[in-house]
Design an enzyme around this catalytic site. Structure first.
Site, PDB file in Angstrom:
ATOM      1  N   ASP A  71      72.635 -23.634 102.599  1.00  0.00           N
ATOM      2  CA  ASP A  71      73.700 -22.943 102.138  1.00  0.00           C
ATOM      3  C   ASP A  71      75.110 -23.815 102.687  1.00  0.00           C
ATOM      4  O   ASP A  71      75.435 -24.090 103.858  1.00  0.00           O
ATOM      5  CB  ASP A  71      73.868 -21.763 102.754  1.00  0.00           C
ATOM      6  CG  ASP A  71      75.209 -20.830 102.424  1.00  0.00           C
ATOM      7  OD1 ASP A  71      75.107 -20.086 101.298  1.00  0.00           O
ATOM      8  OD2 ASP A  71      76.428 -21.167 103.053  1.00  0.00           O
ATOM      9  N   HIS A  84      83.122 -16.957  96.266  1.00  0.00           N
ATOM     10  CA  HIS A  84      83.560 -16.975  97.935  1.00  0.00           C
ATOM     11  C   HIS A  84      84.144 -15.693  98.353  1.00  0.00           C
ATOM     12  O   HIS A  84      83.976 -15.199  99.414  1.00  0.00           O
ATOM     13  CB  HIS A  84      84.122 -18.366  98.262  1.00  0.00           C
ATOM     14  CG  HIS A  84      83.498 -18.656  99.472  1.00  0.00           C
ATOM     15  ND1 HIS A  84      83.485 -20.183  99.956  1.00  0.00           N
ATOM     16  CD2 HIS A  84      83.474 -18.197 100.697  1.00  0.00           C
ATOM     17  CE1 HIS A  84      83.304 -20.124 101.359  1.00  0.00           C
ATOM     18  NE2 HIS A  84      83.032 -19.057 101.658  1.00  0.00           N
ATOM     19  N   LEU A 102      74.703 -14.846 114.225  1.00  0.00           N
ATOM     20  CA  LEU A 102      74.807 -14.971 115.763  1.00  0.00           C
ATOM     21  C   LEU A 102      76.118 -14.758 116.340  1.00  0.00           C
ATOM     22  O   LEU A 102      76.248 -14.778 117.330  1.00  0.00           O
ATOM     23  CB  LEU A 102      74.189 -16.402 116.187  1.00  0.00           C
ATOM     24  CG  LEU A 102      72.714 -16.631 115.624  1.00  0.00           C
ATOM     25  CD1 LEU A 102      72.370 -18.093 116.161  1.00  0.00           C
ATOM     26  CD2 LEU A 102      71.974 -15.633 116.011  1.00  0.00           C
ATOM     27  N   ILE A 162      71.231 -17.334 107.599  1.00  0.00           N
ATOM     28  CA  ILE A 162      71.546 -18.673 107.453  1.00  0.00           C
ATOM     29  C   ILE A 162      72.226 -19.163 108.774  1.00  0.00           C
ATOM     30  O   ILE A 162      73.383 -19.476 108.761  1.00  0.00           O
ATOM     31  CB  ILE A 162      72.411 -19.082 106.254  1.00  0.00           C
ATOM     32  CG1 ILE A 162      73.634 -18.222 106.252  1.00  0.00           C
ATOM     33  CG2 ILE A 162      71.426 -19.104 104.982  1.00  0.00           C
ATOM     34  CD1 ILE A 162      74.632 -18.473 105.063  1.00  0.00           C
ATOM     35  N   LYS A 206      73.504 -21.579 111.805  1.00  0.00           N
ATOM     36  CA  LYS A 206      74.169 -22.923 111.677  1.00  0.00           C
ATOM     37  C   LYS A 206      74.015 -23.386 112.918  1.00  0.00           C
ATOM     38  O   LYS A 206      74.487 -23.014 113.801  1.00  0.00           O
ATOM     39  CB  LYS A 206      75.523 -22.812 110.944  1.00  0.00           C
ATOM     40  CG  LYS A 206      76.500 -24.173 111.207  1.00  0.00           C
ATOM     41  CD  LYS A 206      77.453 -23.597 111.935  1.00  0.00           C
ATOM     42  CE  LYS A 206      78.311 -24.887 112.513  1.00  0.00           C
ATOM     43  NZ  LYS A 206      79.444 -24.748 113.513  1.00  0.00           N
ATOM     44  N   SER A 207      73.948 -24.878 112.972  1.00  0.00           N
ATOM     45  CA  SER A 207      73.902 -25.792 114.183  1.00  0.00           C
ATOM     46  C   SER A 207      73.767 -27.272 113.755  1.00  0.00           C
ATOM     47  O   SER A 207      73.243 -27.552 112.645  1.00  0.00           O
ATOM     48  CB  SER A 207      73.091 -25.381 115.060  1.00  0.00           C
ATOM     49  OG  SER A 207      73.147 -26.178 116.276  1.00  0.00           O
ATOM     50  N   ARG A 245      68.594 -26.820 118.536  1.00  0.00           N
ATOM     51  CA  ARG A 245      69.114 -25.637 118.396  1.00  0.00           C
ATOM     52  C   ARG A 245      68.661 -25.271 116.894  1.00  0.00           C
ATOM     53  O   ARG A 245      68.046 -24.136 116.552  1.00  0.00           O
ATOM     54  CB  ARG A 245      70.330 -25.278 118.376  1.00  0.00           C
ATOM     55  CG  ARG A 245      71.059 -25.344 119.822  1.00  0.00           C
ATOM     56  CD  ARG A 245      70.975 -23.900 120.374  1.00  0.00           C
ATOM     57  NE  ARG A 245      71.589 -24.015 121.791  1.00  0.00           N
ATOM     58  CZ  ARG A 245      72.668 -23.924 122.226  1.00  0.00           C
ATOM     59  NH1 ARG A 245      73.658 -23.713 121.364  1.00  0.00           N
ATOM     60  NH2 ARG A 245      73.203 -23.851 123.290  1.00  0.00           N
TER      61      ARG A 245
END
Length: 280
Positions: A46, A112, A194, A233, A235-236, A241
């Site tokens: 994404d 968006h 998260l 989705i 993200k890191s 992670r």
């Protein structure tokens, strides 16, 4: 490697329920991060025009050696306030994203933000309908649409969005909006699943549940999303992670766990209110 569960969108397209997000990942870091995610097993990526990392993302996709039909790529139209959003402008921006990604088609293309104060999302959506009809986007949807704007879109246009990607996490589970989605066959996708690292993962409830299952608080939160039926989705840019966030398919939260996490609902939004946010 566990098989990634999929969600069947309202047009029959299959979307992986667990994907990898690249919000706030600089373009020169996106190639490495996306490559690590693909190696870990993610197949859904994404991005968005405003993230300014479509080129780096595209490089990772091209270098992966993974067949295009096995990948699911989402990007978004940054419908900024500086533009008058005509059909031609929307199609131009879509083509630009395709070019930066180095792809012939997008799997999911999203508006968006709704920007209700500009009152142009209906016109933009009609151009999205044309993009969907052309096949250059396998599915089209929206992002950050509250109930009022979503219901107006449903009432005044002919194509139901496949997805609404919104802020959603245990502090802000969006029950009313998810119910509207379920009623109309719209898939719920969670950004900031998260809680943007702003206290959620320090919650004792998640820690206790994690200890019970031998998982981290982040893994517990992601598993909660999956069991609610959300697309998620995380993200890191940290390889460990990235791999940890993928390792959420081999365990299951029980009813007690789900109820305990539901108790974290505080109605706390971490991002801007879409009803008031006017992007620049």
């Amino acid at each position: 490697m566990s098989e990634i569960p999929t969600i069947t969108l309202n047009n029959g397209v299959e979307m992986p329920q667990l994907g990898f997000g690249v919000w706030q990942v600089p373009d020169d870091e996106a190639t490495a991060a996306v490559s690590t995610a693909l190696e870990a097993g993610y197949r859904s990526i994404d991005t968005a025009a405003i993230y300014e990392n479509e080129e780096g993302t595209g490089k990772a996709l091209a270098a992966s050696g993974i067949a295009r039909e096995e990948l699911f790529v989402t990007t978004k139209l940054w419908n900024s306030a500086s533009e008058t959003w005509t059909r031609d402008n929307v199609l131009r921006e879509f083509d630009a994203s395709l070019g930066r990604l180095g792809l012939d088609y997008i799997d999911l293309y999203l508006i968006h933000w709704p920007r209700p104060m500009r009152d142009d999302y209906l016109a933009i959506w009609r151009a999205f309908e044309e993009i969907a009809e052309s096949g250059r986007a396998r599915a089209v949807g929206v992002s950050n649409f509250p109930v009022a704007q979503l219901e107006r879109l449903l009432g005044e246009t002919s194509l139901v969005p496949a997805v609404n990607q919104v802020e959603l996490h245990p502090y802000f589970p969006q029950a009313e909006l998810r119910a509207v989605h379920a009623k109309h066959g719209i898939t719920t996708e969670a950004w900031s699943p998260l809680g943007q690292g702003r206290g959620l993962l320090d919650e004792p409830v998640l820690g206790r549940i994690g200890a019970k299952h031998g998982k981290s608080p982040a893994q517990v939160a992601l598993r909660w999303h999956l069991q609610l039926g959300n697309v998620v989705i995380p993200k890191s840019v940290t390889p460990s992670r990235i791999r940890e966030n993928f390792d959420v398919l081999g365990f299951e939260l029980d009813a007690e766990d789900m109820a305990a996490i539901a108790g974290l609902d505080s109605g706390t939004r971490l991002g801007p209110d879409p009803a008031e946010f006017d992007i620049s």
